[in-house]
Design a protein around this motif. Structure first.
Motif, PDB file in Angstrom:
ATOM      1  N   ILE A  54     144.424  44.467  20.185  1.00  0.00           N
ATOM      2  CA  ILE A  54     145.577  45.060  19.508  1.00  0.00           C
ATOM      3  C   ILE A  54     145.812  44.369  18.172  1.00  0.00           C
ATOM      4  O   ILE A  54     146.115  45.014  17.163  1.00  0.00           O
ATOM      5  CB  ILE A  54     146.829  44.989  20.398  1.00  0.00           C
ATOM      6  N   ARG A  55     145.645  43.051  18.129  1.00  0.00           N
ATOM      7  CA  ARG A  55     145.808  42.324  16.866  1.00  0.00           C
ATOM      8  C   ARG A  55     144.803  42.813  15.826  1.00  0.00           C
ATOM      9  O   ARG A  55     145.135  42.940  14.645  1.00  0.00           O
ATOM     10  CB  ARG A  55     145.642  40.821  17.106  1.00  0.00           C
ATOM     11  N   LEU A  56     143.576  43.127  16.270  1.00  0.00           N
ATOM     12  CA  LEU A  56     142.582  43.639  15.327  1.00  0.00           C
ATOM     13  C   LEU A  56     142.998  45.004  14.791  1.00  0.00           C
ATOM     14  O   LEU A  56     142.867  45.275  13.597  1.00  0.00           O
ATOM     15  CB  LEU A  56     141.212  43.730  15.997  1.00  0.00           C
ATOM     16  N   GLU A  57     143.509  45.873  15.667  1.00  0.00           N
ATOM     17  CA  GLU A  57     143.944  47.185  15.200  1.00  0.00           C
ATOM     18  C   GLU A  57     145.182  47.087  14.308  1.00  0.00           C
ATOM     19  O   GLU A  57     145.458  47.998  13.531  1.00  0.00           O
ATOM     20  CB  GLU A  57     144.229  48.122  16.384  1.00  0.00           C
ATOM     21  N   GLN A  58     145.887  45.974  14.404  1.00  0.00           N
ATOM     22  CA  GLN A  58     147.006  45.735  13.503  1.00  0.00           C
ATOM     23  C   GLN A  58     146.555  45.089  12.199  1.00  0.00           C
ATOM     24  O   GLN A  58     147.384  44.827  11.320  1.00  0.00           O
ATOM     25  CB  GLN A  58     148.052  44.859  14.198  1.00  0.00           C
ATOM     26  N   GLY A  59     145.241  44.849  12.094  1.00  0.00           N
ATOM     27  CA  GLY A  59     144.677  44.317  10.864  1.00  0.00           C
ATOM     28  C   GLY A  59     144.580  42.817  10.802  1.00  0.00           C
ATOM     29  O   GLY A  59     144.259  42.252   9.749  1.00  0.00           O
ATOM     30  N   THR A  60     144.835  42.126  11.915  1.00  0.00           N
ATOM     31  CA  THR A  60     144.757  40.668  11.938  1.00  0.00           C
ATOM     32  C   THR A  60     143.371  40.259  12.404  1.00  0.00           C
ATOM     33  O   THR A  60     143.071  40.294  13.602  1.00  0.00           O
ATOM     34  CB  THR A  60     145.823  40.072  12.878  1.00  0.00           C
ATOM     35  N   ALA A  61     142.515  39.891  11.446  1.00  0.00           N
ATOM     36  CA  ALA A  61     141.128  39.563  11.771  1.00  0.00           C
ATOM     37  C   ALA A  61     140.802  38.106  11.494  1.00  0.00           C
ATOM     38  O   ALA A  61     139.627  37.720  11.515  1.00  0.00           O
ATOM     39  CB  ALA A  61     140.180  40.460  10.971  1.00  0.00           C
ATOM     40  N   ASP A  62     141.829  37.285  11.260  1.00  0.00           N
ATOM     41  CA  ASP A  62     141.574  35.875  10.958  1.00  0.00           C
ATOM     42  C   ASP A  62     140.846  35.210  12.121  1.00  0.00           C
ATOM     43  O   ASP A  62     141.305  35.235  13.268  1.00  0.00           O
ATOM     44  CB  ASP A  62     142.901  35.136  10.706  1.00  0.00           C
ATOM     45  N   GLY A  63     139.700  34.632  11.821  1.00  0.00           N
ATOM     46  CA  GLY A  63     138.966  33.884  12.828  1.00  0.00           C
ATOM     47  C   GLY A  63     138.136  34.711  13.777  1.00  0.00           C
ATOM     48  O   GLY A  63     137.480  34.153  14.664  1.00  0.00           O
ATOM     49  N   VAL A  64     138.136  36.038  13.645  1.00  0.00           N
ATOM     50  CA  VAL A  64     137.328  36.845  14.557  1.00  0.00           C
ATOM     51  C   VAL A  64     135.853  36.563  14.308  1.00  0.00           C
ATOM     52  O   VAL A  64     135.400  36.502  13.164  1.00  0.00           O
ATOM     53  CB  VAL A  64     137.640  38.347  14.397  1.00  0.00           C
ATOM     54  N   SER A  65     135.110  36.373  15.381  1.00  0.00           N
ATOM     55  CA  SER A  65     133.698  35.996  15.246  1.00  0.00           C
ATOM     56  C   SER A  65     132.817  37.221  15.099  1.00  0.00           C
ATOM     57  O   SER A  65     133.197  38.339  15.472  1.00  0.00           O
ATOM     58  CB  SER A  65     133.254  35.195  16.473  1.00  0.00           C
ATOM     59  N   ALA A  66     131.611  36.979  14.573  1.00  0.00           N
ATOM     60  CA  ALA A  66     130.635  38.059  14.462  1.00  0.00           C
ATOM     61  C   ALA A  66     130.266  38.595  15.832  1.00  0.00           C
ATOM     62  O   ALA A  66     130.018  39.800  15.998  1.00  0.00           O
ATOM     63  CB  ALA A  66     129.393  37.565  13.723  1.00  0.00           C
ATOM     64  N   GLU A  67     130.242  37.722  16.847  1.00  0.00           N
ATOM     65  CA  GLU A  67     129.883  38.153  18.196  1.00  0.00           C
ATOM     66  C   GLU A  67     130.919  39.125  18.760  1.00  0.00           C
ATOM     67  O   GLU A  67     130.573  40.118  19.417  1.00  0.00           O
ATOM     68  CB  GLU A  67     129.752  36.934  19.121  1.00  0.00           C
ATOM     69  N   VAL A  68     132.198  38.851  18.516  1.00  0.00           N
ATOM     70  CA  VAL A  68     133.247  39.759  18.988  1.00  0.00           C
ATOM     71  C   VAL A  68     133.148  41.100  18.267  1.00  0.00           C
ATOM     72  O   VAL A  68     133.258  42.168  18.884  1.00  0.00           O
ATOM     73  CB  VAL A  68     134.640  39.130  18.788  1.00  0.00           C
ATOM     74  N   HIS A  85     130.040  48.199   8.086  1.00  0.00           N
ATOM     75  CA  HIS A  85     131.364  48.430   7.494  1.00  0.00           C
ATOM     76  C   HIS A  85     132.436  47.667   8.266  1.00  0.00           C
ATOM     77  O   HIS A  85     133.344  47.072   7.662  1.00  0.00           O
ATOM     78  CB  HIS A  85     131.659  49.932   7.512  1.00  0.00           C
ATOM     79  N   LEU A  86     132.355  47.662   9.590  1.00  0.00           N
ATOM     80  CA  LEU A  86     133.315  46.920  10.403  1.00  0.00           C
ATOM     81  C   LEU A  86     133.295  45.439  10.043  1.00  0.00           C
ATOM     82  O   LEU A  86     134.343  44.803   9.870  1.00  0.00           O
ATOM     83  CB  LEU A  86     133.001  47.106  11.891  1.00  0.00           C
ATOM     84  N   HIS A  87     132.108  44.857   9.914  1.00  0.00           N
ATOM     85  CA  HIS A  87     132.005  43.443   9.559  1.00  0.00           C
ATOM     86  C   HIS A  87     132.582  43.185   8.171  1.00  0.00           C
ATOM     87  O   HIS A  87     133.248  42.162   7.954  1.00  0.00           O
ATOM     88  CB  HIS A  87     130.541  42.992   9.618  1.00  0.00           C
ATOM     89  N   ARG A  88     132.336  44.098   7.228  1.00  0.00           N
ATOM     90  CA  ARG A  88     132.860  43.895   5.871  1.00  0.00           C
ATOM     91  C   ARG A  88     134.376  44.003   5.839  1.00  0.00           C
ATOM     92  O   ARG A  88     135.043  43.287   5.078  1.00  0.00           O
ATOM     93  CB  ARG A  88     132.235  44.898   4.903  1.00  0.00           C
ATOM     94  N   LEU A  89     134.953  44.901   6.653  1.00  0.00           N
ATOM     95  CA  LEU A  89     136.411  45.018   6.694  1.00  0.00           C
ATOM     96  C   LEU A  89     137.050  43.775   7.309  1.00  0.00           C
ATOM     97  O   LEU A  89     138.109  43.325   6.870  1.00  0.00           O
ATOM     98  CB  LEU A  89     136.829  46.260   7.483  1.00  0.00           C
ATOM     99  N   ALA A  90     136.413  43.241   8.339  1.00  0.00           N
ATOM    100  CA  ALA A  90     136.958  42.049   8.997  1.00  0.00           C
ATOM    101  C   ALA A  90     136.751  40.797   8.152  1.00  0.00           C
ATOM    102  O   ALA A  90     137.594  39.894   8.141  1.00  0.00           O
ATOM    103  CB  ALA A  90     136.318  41.873  10.372  1.00  0.00           C
ATOM    104  N   HIS A  91     135.631  40.727   7.458  1.00  0.00           N
ATOM    105  CA  HIS A  91     135.300  39.587   6.602  1.00  0.00           C
ATOM    106  C   HIS A  91     134.914  40.121   5.228  1.00  0.00           C
ATOM    107  O   HIS A  91     133.727  40.268   4.920  1.00  0.00           O
ATOM    108  CB  HIS A  91     134.153  38.779   7.200  1.00  0.00           C
ATOM    109  N   PRO A  92     135.902  40.475   4.403  1.00  0.00           N
ATOM    110  CA  PRO A  92     135.604  41.097   3.102  1.00  0.00           C
ATOM    111  C   PRO A  92     134.673  40.232   2.267  1.00  0.00           C
ATOM    112  O   PRO A  92     134.760  39.001   2.295  1.00  0.00           O
ATOM    113  CB  PRO A  92     136.982  41.220   2.440  1.00  0.00           C
ATOM    114  N   PRO A  93     133.766  40.875   1.536  1.00  0.00           N
ATOM    115  CA  PRO A  93     132.868  40.113   0.661  1.00  0.00           C
ATOM    116  C   PRO A  93     133.670  39.330  -0.363  1.00  0.00           C
ATOM    117  O   PRO A  93     134.777  39.733  -0.750  1.00  0.00           O
ATOM    118  CB  PRO A  93     132.021  41.206  -0.019  1.00  0.00           C
ATOM    119  N   ARG A  94     133.112  38.218  -0.796  1.00  0.00           N
ATOM    120  CA  ARG A  94     133.762  37.472  -1.867  1.00  0.00           C
ATOM    121  C   ARG A  94     133.848  38.342  -3.106  1.00  0.00           C
ATOM    122  O   ARG A  94     132.958  39.135  -3.382  1.00  0.00           O
ATOM    123  CB  ARG A  94     132.968  36.198  -2.179  1.00  0.00           C
ATOM    124  N   ARG A  95     134.913  38.176  -3.832  1.00  0.00           N
ATOM    125  CA  ARG A  95     135.122  38.999  -5.017  1.00  0.00           C
ATOM    126  C   ARG A  95     133.978  38.785  -6.003  1.00  0.00           C
ATOM    127  O   ARG A  95     133.746  37.660  -6.471  1.00  0.00           O
ATOM    128  CB  ARG A  95     136.452  38.634  -5.679  1.00  0.00           C
TER     129      ARG A  95
END
Length: 295
Positions: A54-68, A85-95
């Motif tokens: 639920i936290r992920l669907e609320q946009g809270t992806a801090d600390g979520v691992s690649a495995e999850v 795309h999911l990985h990029r949204l959770a861990h946005p590329p550096r600017r």
């Protein structure tokens, strides 16, 4: 749209499209109030707690691992583009550093001009057409007559009624493909101001774009087939390939089309090549230089 909102909306859209029976979830004939999987069902399939998902669907992806993220991707049955795309949204590329203005090396324009019996063009990172040959203008859109700030395929697909008529019954496919590609690009380069401005402009001006954008489809554009109802030569069927330009970071790719040998489309291309007087980007530049010199 904020990145955390995009993550949540993407997850919800992918969960809503997945039928319980396709995911191996037994429903026992109960009436379901939501389309697709429930959040607790998805969390169980992915092996994470409901609260965490639920936290992920609320946009809270801090600390979520690649495995999850991989586990959620498998549970949602994402394809390769959606997974990335999911990985990029959770861990946005550096600017990244801002893209320099799109400029064409003369050899690339010479290459385009040497292709006389098929359309070919170069695009930048937000579907902006940087350079084109004469058949591109003759077959798709007369780009010399398009204002520079709307010289993007996205503008032409969603806002140009003449081009939509040429696409005919293939317009929906082309429009979906374009929007899915813009989603793909927005995940790759979320801080590109030109890309964000383009998306905002189309969302404001096209209800159909807004509807397609809300579906959260994500696909790169690598190859395909164009079908055009040309007013002069009839139906054209043109397979295309995309070639990346790694030596030109301000450019995205070179698009090349070719008709099947011996087909009516090939004969039509030859006829257009012999009769068309449309301008290539090189012709347009030369015309503008002459006008400036005259002034």
């Amino acid at each position: 749209m904020a990145r955390n909102t995009e993550l949540g909306e993407f997850l919800k859209s992918r969960r809503a499209r997945l039928r319980p029976e396709d995911a191996g979830v037994t429903t026992y004939g109960t009436r379901r109030r939501v389309p697709g999987l429930r959040r607790e069902e998805l969390a169980q399939l992915a092996g994470v707690s409901v609260a965490y998902y639920i936290r992920l669907e609320q946009g809270t992806a801090d600390g979520v691992s690649a495995e999850v993220l991989d586990a959620i991707s498998r549970a949602l049955r994402l394809d390769a583009d959606e997974h990335a795309h999911l990985h990029r949204l959770a861990h946005p590329p550096r600017r990244p550093r801002p893209h320099a203005p799109a400029r064409l090396r003369p050899p690339l324009q010479h290459l385009l001009d040497s292709i006389t019996h098929a359309p070919a063009y170069v695009v930048g990172h937000y579907t902006n057409v940087v350079a084109w040959n004469r058949l591109t203008a003759a077959i798709f859109v007369d780009l010399a007559n398009v204002p520079p700030d709307e010289r993007t395929w996205s503008h032409q697909i969603h806002l140009n009624a003449d081009y939509r008529a040429r696409l005919g019954d293939n317009w929906t496919t082309v429009a979906r493909r374009n929007v899915a590609y813009l989603r793909f690009r927005s995940g790759q380069d979320p801080d590109d101001p030109h890309l964000r401005a383009l998306i905002d402009d189309l969302r404001a001006r096209s209800p159909e774009f807004r509807r397609l954008w809300s579906a959260h489809h994500v696909t790169d554009l690598t190859h395909g087939e164009a079908r055009i109802d040309h007013p002069g030569v009839g139906r054209l069927v043109l397979p295309f390939e995309t070639l990346h330009l790694p030596g030109d970071p301000e450019l995205s790719r070179l698009m090349l089309y070719a008709a099947e040998p011996g087909s009516p489309s090939e004969a039509a291309l030859r006829a257009l090549a012999e009769t068309s007087r449309h301008l290539s980007s090189a012709d347009l530049a030369a015309t503008e230089e002459l006008a400036e010199a005259a002034d």
